[in-house]
Write a protein that holds these residues in place. Structure first.
Motif, mmCIF file in Angstrom:
data_model
loop_
_atom_site.group_PDB
_atom_site.id
_atom_site.type_symbol
_atom_site.label_atom_id
_atom_site.label_comp_id
_atom_site.label_asym_id
_atom_site.label_seq_id
_atom_site.Cartn_x
_atom_site.Cartn_y
_atom_site.Cartn_z
ATOM 1 N N ASP A 82 35.540 -68.888 8.499
ATOM 2 C CA ASP A 82 36.178 -68.755 10.013
ATOM 3 C C ASP A 82 35.367 -67.584 10.969
ATOM 4 O O ASP A 82 36.026 -66.873 11.574
ATOM 5 N N ILE A 83 34.113 -67.786 10.788
ATOM 6 C CA ILE A 83 33.166 -66.669 11.196
ATOM 7 C C ILE A 83 33.122 -66.235 12.877
ATOM 8 O O ILE A 83 32.821 -65.377 13.436
ATOM 9 N N ASP A 84 33.462 -67.511 13.796
ATOM 10 C CA ASP A 84 33.443 -67.332 14.896
ATOM 11 C C ASP A 84 34.369 -67.774 15.966
ATOM 12 O O ASP A 84 34.202 -67.986 17.073
ATOM 13 N N ARG A 85 35.616 -67.889 15.320
ATOM 14 C CA ARG A 85 36.856 -68.270 16.047
ATOM 15 C C ARG A 85 37.166 -67.304 17.266
ATOM 16 O O ARG A 85 37.465 -67.585 18.274
ATOM 17 N N ARG A 86 37.119 -65.889 16.948
ATOM 18 C CA ARG A 86 37.642 -64.755 17.929
ATOM 19 C C ARG A 86 36.513 -64.052 18.340
ATOM 20 O O ARG A 86 36.591 -63.129 19.180
ATOM 21 N N THR A 87 35.107 -64.220 17.983
ATOM 22 C CA THR A 87 34.069 -63.497 18.171
ATOM 23 C C THR A 87 33.541 -63.638 19.680
ATOM 24 O O THR A 87 33.308 -64.862 19.780
ATOM 25 N N VAL A 88 33.201 -62.705 20.187
ATOM 26 C CA VAL A 88 32.468 -62.731 21.613
ATOM 27 C C VAL A 88 31.252 -61.791 21.697
ATOM 28 O O VAL A 88 31.295 -60.854 21.291
ATOM 29 N N LEU A 89 30.615 -62.362 22.295
ATOM 30 C CA LEU A 89 29.212 -61.373 22.852
ATOM 31 C C LEU A 89 29.551 -60.610 23.830
ATOM 32 O O LEU A 89 30.457 -61.016 24.601
ATOM 33 N N TYR A 90 29.099 -59.322 23.726
ATOM 34 C CA TYR A 90 29.346 -58.227 24.949
ATOM 35 C C TYR A 90 28.854 -58.876 26.242
ATOM 36 O O TYR A 90 27.871 -59.509 26.198
ATOM 37 N N GLY A 106 9.281 -56.827 21.199
ATOM 38 C CA GLY A 106 9.733 -57.325 20.145
ATOM 39 C C GLY A 106 11.234 -57.057 19.796
ATOM 40 O O GLY A 106 11.752 -55.851 20.212
ATOM 41 N N VAL A 107 11.929 -58.136 19.682
ATOM 42 C CA VAL A 107 13.522 -57.994 19.791
ATOM 43 C C VAL A 107 13.938 -58.598 18.327
ATOM 44 O O VAL A 107 13.841 -59.542 18.092
ATOM 45 N N GLY A 108 14.881 -57.498 17.676
ATOM 46 C CA GLY A 108 15.232 -58.012 16.386
ATOM 47 C C GLY A 108 16.652 -57.375 16.180
ATOM 48 O O GLY A 108 17.139 -56.588 17.119
ATOM 49 N N VAL A 109 17.144 -57.717 15.039
ATOM 50 C CA VAL A 109 18.601 -57.236 14.498
ATOM 51 C C VAL A 109 18.493 -56.698 13.240
ATOM 52 O O VAL A 109 18.066 -57.044 12.389
ATOM 53 N N CYS A 110 19.243 -55.601 13.211
ATOM 54 C CA CYS A 110 19.436 -54.771 11.846
ATOM 55 C C CYS A 110 20.813 -54.255 11.593
ATOM 56 O O CYS A 110 21.356 -53.745 12.228
ATOM 57 N N THR A 111 21.497 -55.112 10.570
ATOM 58 C CA THR A 111 22.971 -54.795 10.401
ATOM 59 C C THR A 111 23.215 -54.483 9.087
ATOM 60 O O THR A 111 22.448 -54.844 7.950
ATOM 61 N N ASN A 112 24.262 -53.969 8.754
ATOM 62 C CA ASN A 112 24.861 -53.802 7.483
ATOM 63 C C ASN A 112 26.026 -55.086 7.341
ATOM 64 O O ASN A 112 26.695 -54.883 5.896
ATOM 65 N N LYS A 113 25.914 -56.259 7.948
ATOM 66 C CA LYS A 113 26.502 -57.260 7.562
ATOM 67 C C LYS A 113 25.471 -58.197 6.665
ATOM 68 O O LYS A 113 24.222 -57.990 6.972
ATOM 69 N N PRO A 114 25.807 -58.807 5.700
ATOM 70 C CA PRO A 114 24.861 -59.354 4.606
ATOM 71 C C PRO A 114 24.155 -60.526 5.707
ATOM 72 O O PRO A 114 24.461 -61.194 6.474
ATOM 73 N N GLU A 115 22.616 -60.532 5.206
ATOM 74 C CA GLU A 115 21.861 -61.214 5.943
ATOM 75 C C GLU A 115 22.461 -62.607 6.365
ATOM 76 O O GLU A 115 22.373 -63.304 7.391
ATOM 77 N N GLY A 116 22.786 -63.379 5.307
ATOM 78 C CA GLY A 116 23.241 -64.890 5.493
ATOM 79 C C GLY A 116 24.546 -64.964 6.403
ATOM 80 O O GLY A 116 24.421 -65.971 7.157
ATOM 81 N N LEU A 117 25.278 -63.961 6.321
ATOM 82 C CA LEU A 117 26.346 -63.931 7.285
ATOM 83 C C LEU A 117 26.163 -63.937 8.568
ATOM 84 O O LEU A 117 26.581 -64.478 9.775
ATOM 85 N N ALA A 118 25.184 -62.932 9.170
ATOM 86 C CA ALA A 118 24.494 -62.393 10.225
ATOM 87 C C ALA A 118 24.059 -63.596 10.608
ATOM 88 O O ALA A 118 23.917 -63.979 12.050
ATOM 89 N N ASP A 119 23.039 -64.276 9.732
ATOM 90 C CA ASP A 119 22.357 -65.406 10.155
ATOM 91 C C ASP A 119 23.242 -66.543 10.743
ATOM 92 O O ASP A 119 23.381 -67.289 11.747
ATOM 93 N N LEU A 120 24.210 -66.731 10.110
ATOM 94 C CA LEU A 120 25.547 -67.672 10.374
ATOM 95 C C LEU A 120 25.805 -67.431 11.729
ATOM 96 O O LEU A 120 26.224 -68.363 12.462
ATOM 97 N N LEU A 121 26.419 -66.384 11.871
ATOM 98 C CA LEU A 121 27.285 -65.975 13.114
ATOM 99 C C LEU A 121 26.338 -66.143 14.225
ATOM 100 O O LEU A 121 26.582 -66.637 15.379
ATOM 101 N N LEU A 122 25.023 -65.591 14.104
ATOM 102 C CA LEU A 122 24.102 -65.677 15.260
ATOM 103 C C LEU A 122 23.874 -67.033 15.823
ATOM 104 O O LEU A 122 23.688 -67.518 16.836
ATOM 105 N N SER A 123 23.753 -67.919 14.670
ATOM 106 C CA SER A 123 23.480 -69.361 14.782
ATOM 107 C C SER A 123 24.698 -70.150 15.441
ATOM 108 O O SER A 123 24.419 -70.716 16.323
#
Length: 223
Positions: A82-90, A106-123
């Motif tokens: 249930d990764i994107d039910r309440r999440t909103v981009l600023y 060059g634009v990228g993301v560096c997060t302390n969220k596990p990579e798979g979850l970060a990829d899933l959320l952004l997708s």
């Protein structure tokens, strides 16, 4: 190439609601009901899954590091479901990302969220393709505030790690940029925004519309 690397949670998006819901799933499984409050615990959520479990258990007077470790996989599974039910981009975040990309950064993301979850959320949010790189907590053997994930995110985005700027929302991001010897911009609109000035970043960001000009000021333009 110069690059701009973004933290994810609390920087690009307010993910606190879905994170807190996942943590409360764990507490319900423990038989204690919802312990964390979406109205007051947003800052706790953006410090990560284990921090949420720790704070909740401390609030109950029953903190045990083994319980945190045991329930962390449960939290990750609940969050993924249930990764994107309440999440909103600023507001303005993706417009700023697009403007920077169009200007040759060059634009990228560096997060302390596990990579798979970060990829899933952004997708799920429909913005994964806007970022040339994504480095998560488990992409490398080290994580922020070690500077290497930031450097790797810059390299994967086609940039020079020495000509990089990190946009974040925490002392972790400030310390990561400092360790890498590059500037940081900390956002003031997240749950911990009032605390950002004390971290003395190179700049504070009140609204994303101002970011492209700050980037030019701090690391120069790509020519």
């Amino acid at each position: 190439m110069r690059s701009v690397i973004f933290d994810l949670d609390g920087t690009l998006a307010d993910t606190s609601g879905d994170l807190l819901a996942a943590a409360n799933t764990c507490f319900r499984q423990m038989g204690v009901g919802d312990v964390l409050d979406p109205g007051v615990d947003q800052g706790v959520a953006l410090r990560g899954g284990k921090r949420m479990l720790r704070v909740g258990l401390e609030r109950l007077g029953r903190f045990d590091p083994e319980v945190v470790e045991a329930y962390y996989p449960v939290l990750l599974e609940a969050y993924a479901e249930d990764i994107d039910r309440r999440t909103v981009l600023y507001p303005g975040a993706m417009e700023a990302v697009a403007a920077l990309s169009a200007s040759g950064y060059g634009v990228g993301v560096c997060t302390n969220k596990p990579e798979g979850l970060a990829d899933l959320l952004l997708s799920r949010l429909g913005v994964r393709d806007a970022f040339a790189s994504l480095v998560g907590a488990d992409t490398l053997p080290v994580r922020k505030p070690d500077p290497e994930p930031l450097r790797e995110a810059a390299r994967r985005a086609g940039g020079d790690p020495a000509k990089t700027l990190l946009v974040g929302d925490s002392d972790t991001d400030r310390n990561t940029a400092k360790a890498a010897g590059v500037p940081s911009v900390l956002v003031t609109f997240g749950p911990s925004g009032a605390d950002m000035a004390a971290l003395a970043p190179e700049a504070l960001l009140e609204r994303y519309e101002d970011l492209p000009a700050l980037v030019v000021q701090l690391i120069g333009a790509n020519s």
